[in-house]
Write a protein that holds these residues in place. Structure first.
Motif, PDB file in Angstrom:
ATOM      1  N   ALA A 178       4.940  11.437  -0.234  1.00 36.32           N
ATOM      2  CA  ALA A 178       5.096  11.836   1.157  1.00 36.32           C
ATOM      3  C   ALA A 178       6.124  10.941   1.836  1.00 36.32           C
ATOM      4  N   GLU A 179       6.758  11.467   2.861  1.00 37.21           N
ATOM      5  CA  GLU A 179       7.764  10.680   3.566  1.00 37.21           C
ATOM      6  C   GLU A 179       7.135   9.536   4.353  1.00 37.21           C
ATOM      7  N   LEU A 180       5.957   9.767   4.918  1.00 37.69           N
ATOM      8  CA  LEU A 180       5.273   8.742   5.699  1.00 37.69           C
ATOM      9  C   LEU A 180       4.081   8.209   4.915  1.00 37.69           C
ATOM     10  N   GLY A 181       4.063   6.926   4.645  1.00 38.11           N
ATOM     11  CA  GLY A 181       2.944   6.313   3.943  1.00 38.11           C
ATOM     12  C   GLY A 181       2.754   6.897   2.555  1.00 38.11           C
ATOM     13  N   THR A 182       1.524   6.868   2.095  1.00 38.86           N
ATOM     14  CA  THR A 182       1.235   7.379   0.751  1.00 38.86           C
ATOM     15  C   THR A 182       0.812   8.832   0.757  1.00 38.86           C
ATOM     16  N   PHE A 183       0.359   9.330   1.944  1.00 36.36           N
ATOM     17  CA  PHE A 183      -0.120  10.713   1.970  1.00 36.36           C
ATOM     18  C   PHE A 183       0.349  11.493   3.196  1.00 36.36           C
ATOM     19  N   GLY A 184       1.220  10.902   4.021  1.00 35.33           N
ATOM     20  CA  GLY A 184       1.790  11.630   5.148  1.00 35.33           C
ATOM     21  C   GLY A 184       1.497  11.049   6.513  1.00 35.33           C
ATOM     22  N   VAL A 185       0.739   9.949   6.561  1.00 36.18           N
ATOM     23  CA  VAL A 185       0.441   9.263   7.816  1.00 36.18           C
ATOM     24  C   VAL A 185       0.861   7.808   7.682  1.00 36.18           C
ATOM     25  N   ASP A 186       1.456   7.265   8.736  1.00 34.94           N
ATOM     26  CA  ASP A 186       1.892   5.878   8.729  1.00 34.94           C
ATOM     27  C   ASP A 186       0.705   4.974   9.092  1.00 34.94           C
ATOM     28  N   LEU A 187       0.036   4.457   8.082  1.00 40.91           N
ATOM     29  CA  LEU A 187      -1.139   3.625   8.329  1.00 40.91           C
ATOM     30  C   LEU A 187      -0.783   2.282   8.953  1.00 40.91           C
ATOM     31  N   THR A 188       0.453   1.835   8.772  1.00 41.93           N
ATOM     32  CA  THR A 188       0.853   0.552   9.368  1.00 41.93           C
ATOM     33  C   THR A 188       0.946   0.648  10.885  1.00 41.93           C
ATOM     34  N   ALA A 189       1.010   1.866  11.421  1.00 42.75           N
ATOM     35  CA  ALA A 189       1.086   2.033  12.878  1.00 42.75           C
ATOM     36  C   ALA A 189      -0.244   1.775  13.552  1.00 42.75           C
ATOM     37  N   ARG A 190      -1.336   1.808  12.782  1.00 41.66           N
ATOM     38  CA  ARG A 190      -2.669   1.671  13.371  1.00 41.66           C
ATOM     39  C   ARG A 190      -2.936   0.247  13.865  1.00 41.66           C
ATOM     40  N   ASN A 191      -3.817   0.165  14.836  1.00 39.82           N
ATOM     41  CA  ASN A 191      -4.365  -1.123  15.262  1.00 39.82           C
ATOM     42  C   ASN A 191      -5.856  -1.085  14.947  1.00 39.82           C
ATOM     43  N   LEU A 192      -6.232  -1.674  13.834  1.00 45.10           N
ATOM     44  CA  LEU A 192      -7.607  -1.582  13.352  1.00 45.10           C
ATOM     45  C   LEU A 192      -8.576  -2.422  14.170  1.00 45.10           C
ATOM     46  N   SER A 193      -8.046  -3.232  15.066  1.00 47.54           N
ATOM     47  CA  SER A 193      -8.941  -3.999  15.938  1.00 47.54           C
ATOM     48  C   SER A 193      -9.455  -3.153  17.098  1.00 47.54           C
ATOM     49  N   VAL A 194      -8.859  -1.981  17.286  1.00 49.06           N
ATOM     50  CA  VAL A 194      -9.278  -1.071  18.361  1.00 49.06           C
ATOM     51  C   VAL A 194     -10.340  -0.125  17.825  1.00 49.06           C
ATOM     52  N   PHE A 225      -7.450  14.079  11.763  1.00 47.77           N
ATOM     53  CA  PHE A 225      -7.372  13.642  13.160  1.00 47.77           C
ATOM     54  C   PHE A 225      -6.324  12.547  13.364  1.00 47.77           C
ATOM     55  N   LEU A 226      -6.114  11.702  12.361  1.00 47.15           N
ATOM     56  CA  LEU A 226      -5.044  10.704  12.465  1.00 47.15           C
ATOM     57  C   LEU A 226      -3.674  11.367  12.522  1.00 47.15           C
ATOM     58  N   ALA A 227      -3.495  12.418  11.733  1.00 50.83           N
ATOM     59  CA  ALA A 227      -2.221  13.142  11.761  1.00 50.83           C
ATOM     60  C   ALA A 227      -1.967  13.705  13.149  1.00 50.83           C
ATOM     61  N   TRP A 228      -3.008  14.269  13.758  1.00 52.10           N
ATOM     62  CA  TRP A 228      -2.862  14.785  15.122  1.00 52.10           C
ATOM     63  C   TRP A 228      -2.457  13.671  16.082  1.00 52.10           C
ATOM     64  N   ALA A 229      -3.158  12.556  16.033  1.00 47.63           N
ATOM     65  CA  ALA A 229      -2.896  11.473  16.982  1.00 47.63           C
ATOM     66  C   ALA A 229      -1.490  10.916  16.825  1.00 47.63           C
TER      67      ALA A 229
END
Length: 695
Positions: A45-61, A631-635
């Motif tokens: 996938a172009e974004l991340g490993t499956f199509g979502v950029d996981l590095t964009a997340r803030n896991l502390s939220v 839902f991550l893809a939507w967000a």
């Protein structure tokens, strides 16, 4: 990008499996599932490993406290807004990609000889736009004839004549009209006329009593005076104050934006012969003669505001109207004039109103000027689709649309608030949806259009006159259902209620919306929800007032309409609580159609995604379930950052909620709560009975 779009054998497997029911042929289905799983692991996938950029997340939220920041917070906190932007997000990134692709097309055309007619137009127009030395030498002179015509105005009839020329010359008018479709007979064209004439984004900029808007109004007056100076106008500041006072009166006569959305209020057809009686005090014959249209009948979209504008035309000082038109003639044409004029105009409209610190590079402004539907956009688009949109993409998109249609049909049948009679009409409308994908079947002809490589403003006038004459020649003909309201290279989509059509230009079929190598959950959460959003417009608070044939009529029972309106009111109230800027809230009523599209689009796309799994559980990828990926893809589609002034303009003048709040639409869906363990006490938690479920 070309490579990912060409990797279609994988995508065809993924999409052809979508929306199918389980069958007795389990071996075939299991084999297909295994093939998909294998393809997914082998493709990238172009974004991340499956199509979502996981590095964009803030896991502390906590997702239940702020789903936007959970999905994109790390990106948001670290992204620095470039000086030439006021907003940046997923849409902008994809638009920049399209922009660069168009620039490559133009560079190729301008580097070659022996061009065909349309290629020559593209090359000549671009060269005329980029010839800054000539443009700077000309200064304000390219619009001098228009300024002279304004100066020669000696009567109200002269003024009305100039109003009729507004679209061709760039002057402002308190009345504006355009040829659209007859809402009671979509096979016919009909002019729609309403109130206009403001220089700032919305009536609230003139009427709201706050320090913020007082400063903006003061800056506007100073700006007007600066622009008038380019035309040698004396007493510029005094005249600027008079112009602001006139525009304030215009603003007072305008309806609020949420009222202008109401199709019941904006359908007011009238025969031309009765205009003088119903809307007296205005020389309609003179006005329409200048527009070039015959106008046997028209629609007055805002009756009271139109009457208010007519009263102002007859009562306000003619000299103030002339100063008003002089200013707007300079400002509205500033992008085509010398850099000193453009930069002065930018200082207010770019920096003051939107917080943009620097103008966009000139080549980007040229591309934007050329890419619209009322420019050379389709001449460029014809080349764009050949290079960046293979036919297989169109076929796969068509399959996905049908999967969403099936999901929507099942959802309609399952509604507990809608009766059988209304469901029959809803199903009929859904079945009649006409999807347009990628590009027009019939391309815009440019025969007869003259373009020079040395006369930018002349080119603009020729283009405007060309499209006006083309439209006027078809006024009394049957409507053209091949017509597109966007060019293929535009990153967007739309629903046209008169034709009951959903339209998806080629450029939107790219990551993060669609990636042939992405996990299916991502494609359903991205482009799937966009398809559902556009379908949802056919069933939003206004689109639902037209039937399967595009005719505006009530196809609901009173009981069902009341139930729908109650749900819509609840959604409007929900969004009106969002406060992006202190004391400035989302207008939940003005953005209601878009919010219904979002909430309903997610529901349709999620339903279609579940159908595509044929009862099986989606695999866990990078520790995330299929629902979480959906839902991550939507967000992340609504990932964005804005300047505060851009945000304010969006709140007051836009029909969409800002992206960070569109990302929160899943809080109305039960599956989101389960996917992210959202519980009572979390900031986004809604009790089950408070979650708005419409479609």
């Amino acid at each position: 990008m070309k490579k990912s779009l060409l990797a279609m054998s994988i995508a065809s497997i993924l999409l052809s499996a979508c929306g199918q029911q389980s069958t007795s042929n389990t071996t075939k289905e299991e084999t297909k599932t295994e093939t998909v799983a294998k393809a997914s692991t082998e493709a990238k996938a172009e974004l991340g490993t499956f199509g979502v950029d996981l590095t964009a997340r803030n896991l502390s939220v906590n997702p239940g406290d702020d789903f936007f920041m959970y999905a994109s917070g790390n990106w948001y906190d670290n992204y620095e807004m470039p000086a030439d932007k006021t907003r940046y997000g997923a849409f902008n990134a994809l638009a920049e990609r399209s922009e660069k692709q168009v620039k490559e097309i133009i560079d190729d055309v301008t580097s070659r000889e022996n061009l065909n007619a349309e290629e020559q137009m593209v090359a000549d127009f671009y060269n005329s736009y980029m010839d800054v030395d000539t443009i700077n030498k000309l200064g304000i002179s390219p619009i001098q004839s228009t300024l002279d015509d304004i100066a020669a105005i000696n009567s109200v009839d002269d003024l009305i004549k100039m109003f009729g020329q507004a679209w061709l010359t760039g002057v402002a008018s308190p009345l504006s009209g355009g040829m659209w479709f007859n809402r009671l007979d979509p096979d016919k064209y009909e002019m729609s006329l309403g109130a206009s004439g403001l220089g700032m984004p919305d009536r609230s900029y003139y009427l709201e009593d706050s320090e913020r808007f007082e400063k903006t109004r003061a800056a506007y007056v100073a700006h007007i005076a600066e622009m008038l100076a380019f035309a040698g106008v004396e007493n510029g500041e005094e005249k600027a104050q008079s112009i602001l006072a006139l525009e304030t009166k215009i603003a007072e006569g305008h309806w609020p934006r949420e009222k202008r959305r109401n199709r019941d209020l904006t359908l007011n057809q009238i025969e031309r012969s009765k205009l003088a009686t119903e809307y007296p005090g205005f020389n309609w014959d003179l006005y329409f003669a200048e527009t070039q249209y015959k106008v046997p009948q028209l629609n007055i979209s805002q009756p009271e505001p139109v009457k208010a504008m007519i009263a102002l035309v007859g009562s306000e000082d003619l000299n103030v109207w002339k100063d008003y038109m002089t200013y707007h003639a300079i400002s509205n044409n500033a992008s085509l004039l010398s850099e000193d004029i453009y930069n002065t105009n930018f200082k207010f409209y770019g920096t003051e109103l939107r917080g943009q610190q620097e103008p966009r590079p000139r080549w980007k402004r040229a591309v934007a000027q050329m890419s619209g539907t009322q420019s050379l956009g389709f001449a460029i688009g014809k080349v764009y689709v050949k290079q960046y949109f293979p036919e297989s993409s169109k076929q796969q998109m068509a399959t996905l649309v049908e999967n969403l249609r099936k999901a929507m049909s099942e959802r309609i049948e399952g509604l507990d608030w809608m009766g059988k009679e209304t469901k029959v009409n809803a199903q009929e409308k859904l079945a009649a949806f006409n999807p347009k994908i990628g590009y027009p079947d019939v391309w815009q002809s440019f025969d007869g259009l003259k373009i020079s490589d040395t006369d930018l403003l002349g080119n603009i006038k020729n283009i405007r006159q060309f499209f006006r004459a083309d439209s006027a020649s078809k006024e009394l003909e049957k409507t053209d259902r091949n017509r597109w309201g966007m060019t293929p290279q535009q990153v967007n989509a739309y629903y046209n209620s008169s034709f009951n059509e959903i339209v998806f230009p080629a450029a939107i079929l790219q990551p993060p919306f669609f990636d042939p190598n992405a996990d299916p959950a991502v494609n359903y959460g991205g482009i799937g929800a966009v398809i559902g959003h556009e379908m949802g417009h056919g069933f939003d608070d206004q689109g639902s007032k037209s039937d399967a044939k595009g005719i505006q009529r009530n196809w609901w029972t009173d009981e069902d309409r009341a139930a729908f309106d109650a749900k819509a009111d609840a959604l409007a109230e929900q969004y009106s609580k969002y406060e992006p800027i202190p004391d400035n809230f989302v207008n939940g009523r003005n953005s209601l159609g878009e919010n219904i599209g979002d909430v309903g689009g997610i529901a349709m796309a999620y339903h279609a995604y579940k159908l595509s799994l044929n009862g099986k559980e989606a695999p866990i990828i990078d520790g995330l379930t299929g629902d979480q990926r959906f839902f991550l893809a939507w967000a992340q589609v609504w990932k964005e950052k804005r300047t505060e002034k851009s945000m304010l303009s969006q709140l007051r003048a836009g029909t969409h909620a800002p992206g960070r709040f569109r990302a929160l639409a899943p809080r109305n869906h039960d599956a989101w709560y389960k996917a992210f363990d959202v519980k009572e006490g979390d900031k986004l938690y809604l009790a089950p009975e408070e979650r708005v479920r419409i479609w």
